[in-house]
Design a protein around this motif. Sequence first.
Motif, PDB file in Angstrom:
ATOM      1  N   LEU A  64       0.859  -1.171   0.000  1.00  0.00           N
ATOM      2  CA  LEU A  64       0.000   0.000   0.000  1.00  0.00           C
ATOM      3  C   LEU A  64       0.898   1.224   0.000  1.00  0.00           C
ATOM      4  CD1 LEU A  64      -2.700  -0.991   2.680  1.00  0.00           C
ATOM      5  CD2 LEU A  64      -2.757  -1.354   0.203  1.00  0.00           C
ATOM      6  N   VAL A  65       0.629   2.154  -0.929  1.00  0.00           N
ATOM      7  CA  VAL A  65       1.464   3.334  -1.103  1.00  0.00           C
ATOM      8  C   VAL A  65       0.571   4.570  -1.100  1.00  0.00           C
ATOM      9  CG1 VAL A  65       3.189   4.458  -2.565  1.00  0.00           C
ATOM     10  CG2 VAL A  65       3.051   1.968  -2.519  1.00  0.00           C
ATOM     11  N   ARG A 113      -6.794 -12.959   0.028  1.00  0.00           N
ATOM     12  CA  ARG A 113      -7.394 -11.695   0.456  1.00  0.00           C
ATOM     13  C   ARG A 113      -6.375 -10.888   1.242  1.00  0.00           C
ATOM     14  NH1 ARG A 113     -13.176 -13.884   2.719  1.00  0.00           N
ATOM     15  NH2 ARG A 113     -11.804 -15.546   3.418  1.00  0.00           N
ATOM     16  N   ALA A 114      -6.472  -9.569   1.087  1.00  0.00           N
ATOM     17  CA  ALA A 114      -5.608  -8.660   1.834  1.00  0.00           C
ATOM     18  C   ALA A 114      -6.475  -7.630   2.529  1.00  0.00           C
ATOM     19  CB  ALA A 114      -4.623  -7.968   0.899  1.00  0.00           C
ATOM     20  N   ALA A 115      -6.196  -7.388   3.791  1.00  0.00           N
ATOM     21  CA  ALA A 115      -6.887  -6.358   4.567  1.00  0.00           C
ATOM     22  C   ALA A 115      -5.840  -5.550   5.312  1.00  0.00           C
ATOM     23  CB  ALA A 115      -7.872  -6.987   5.548  1.00  0.00           C
ATOM     24  N   ARG A 116      -6.104  -4.271   5.485  1.00  0.00           N
ATOM     25  CA  ARG A 116      -5.139  -3.393   6.144  1.00  0.00           C
ATOM     26  C   ARG A 116      -4.766  -3.908   7.527  1.00  0.00           C
ATOM     27  NH1 ARG A 116      -4.987   2.661   4.447  1.00  0.00           N
ATOM     28  NH2 ARG A 116      -6.118   2.673   2.475  1.00  0.00           N
ATOM     29  N   GLY A 117      -3.472  -3.894   7.797  1.00  0.00           N
ATOM     30  CA  GLY A 117      -2.991  -4.270   9.109  1.00  0.00           C
ATOM     31  C   GLY A 117      -2.962  -5.763   9.370  1.00  0.00           C
ATOM     32  N   LYS A 118      -3.276  -6.570   8.349  1.00  0.00           N
ATOM     33  CA  LYS A 118      -3.303  -8.021   8.527  1.00  0.00           C
ATOM     34  C   LYS A 118      -2.392  -8.688   7.505  1.00  0.00           C
ATOM     35  CE  LYS A 118      -8.050  -8.153  10.302  1.00  0.00           C
ATOM     36  NZ  LYS A 118      -9.407  -8.738  10.133  1.00  0.00           N
ATOM     37  N   GLU A 119      -1.932  -9.879   7.849  1.00  0.00           N
ATOM     38  CA  GLU A 119      -1.120 -10.649   6.912  1.00  0.00           C
ATOM     39  C   GLU A 119      -1.989 -11.146   5.756  1.00  0.00           C
ATOM     40  OE1 GLU A 119       2.219 -10.943   7.028  1.00  0.00           O
ATOM     41  OE2 GLU A 119       1.998  -9.521   8.693  1.00  0.00           O
ATOM     42  N   LEU A 120      -1.346 -11.425   4.631  1.00  0.00           N
ATOM     43  CA  LEU A 120      -2.069 -11.966   3.489  1.00  0.00           C
ATOM     44  C   LEU A 120      -2.648 -13.337   3.838  1.00  0.00           C
ATOM     45  CD1 LEU A 120       0.438 -11.106   0.606  1.00  0.00           C
ATOM     46  CD2 LEU A 120      -1.460  -9.723   1.494  1.00  0.00           C
TER      47      LEU A 120
END
Length: 368
Positions: A205-206, A258-265
Amino acid sequence: MKTPLIDRRDFLKAAGASFAAAMTPSAWANTLAADAVFATAFVKRDGSFGAAILSEAGKLLHAIDLPDRGHDVTFDPISKRSVVFARQPGTFAVVFGHTGRNAPQTIASITGRHFFGHGVFSPDGALLYATENDFDNAAGVVGVYDARAKFNRIGEFPTYGMGPHELLLLGDGRTIAVANGGIETHPDYGRAELNIATMKPSYVLVDRVSGDLIEKHELPAALHQLSIRHMDADQTGAVWFGCQYRGPGTDRPLLVGRAARGKELALLDMPRDVLSGFRNYIGSVAANPVAGTVAVSSPEGNSLVVIDAGSGGVVSSSALVEVCGVAPDGAGFMATTGAGEIIEGGGATRSEPDYVWDNHMLRIEQVA
């Protein structure tokens, strides 16, 4: 953000009499009532290349020529222009309207860079962002283009990885998600992959304004050859990604996650027969926010699979020859194939035998 809006009235008004005359009365009526059009690249059987706008019924509404093979399309709902990007390692992107009123404009990559096939506009349409390869330094960058000044390139920022492919603008309008495939390439070697033994794919995330890294996630070391390639965001904002495996063909790694902010893939466990049907290759990912589903396609495995975004369970699996392009359509998905087929969300199929539809398709919603 893969379902941008275009005003139906503006689209049809700009099309003019010549556009209407080229369509049958029933096709014109269907276009008036349509909720969306669809954009995709293609190769014709005569070897020429182009990009097309399709109706909801799968009818070819407008097409432009391309100098070489295209890949993905992005759309700006402010200016109502689309941009189709060259397939890696292409050095062009083409800006075009959907009616042919204005001549297409070509964006050339700068010296030392080439496009990776994907891009996205800022919410106000002022800037275009494109994944690019800084090939002499084996580094991924996002090129920034001024859409209000003839798409002049005004800067770049790193993707904090190698081989960036698809990028998404997330719901806050500022954060860009990038799938770094982890594969080193150089135009001197065509599409040859130069670092399979040492590749490191990542999801990052950039901040598109500052260029700062917000988050970076890598897969476990044992899966370092699982190249993260394509993505879409579901109705909750979670990002779904599809991978292409560069390890032994006998391996069967999980390919969708799935990817969610603050969590591992998190990779999605799938039934063995469904996973095997992908042949270690996911070609496109599309979410349907209305239905709460996600579709993934594999042209290598001739497979289209629909997943429930909430539970992660497989809703359906279809065998379609060289299927790859996929976009939300009603409660289902429209899909295109390398055999020239266009499958509507309701299941109806239309064939354009002179066309080989390319990897991706974009749904562009029309506003009444």
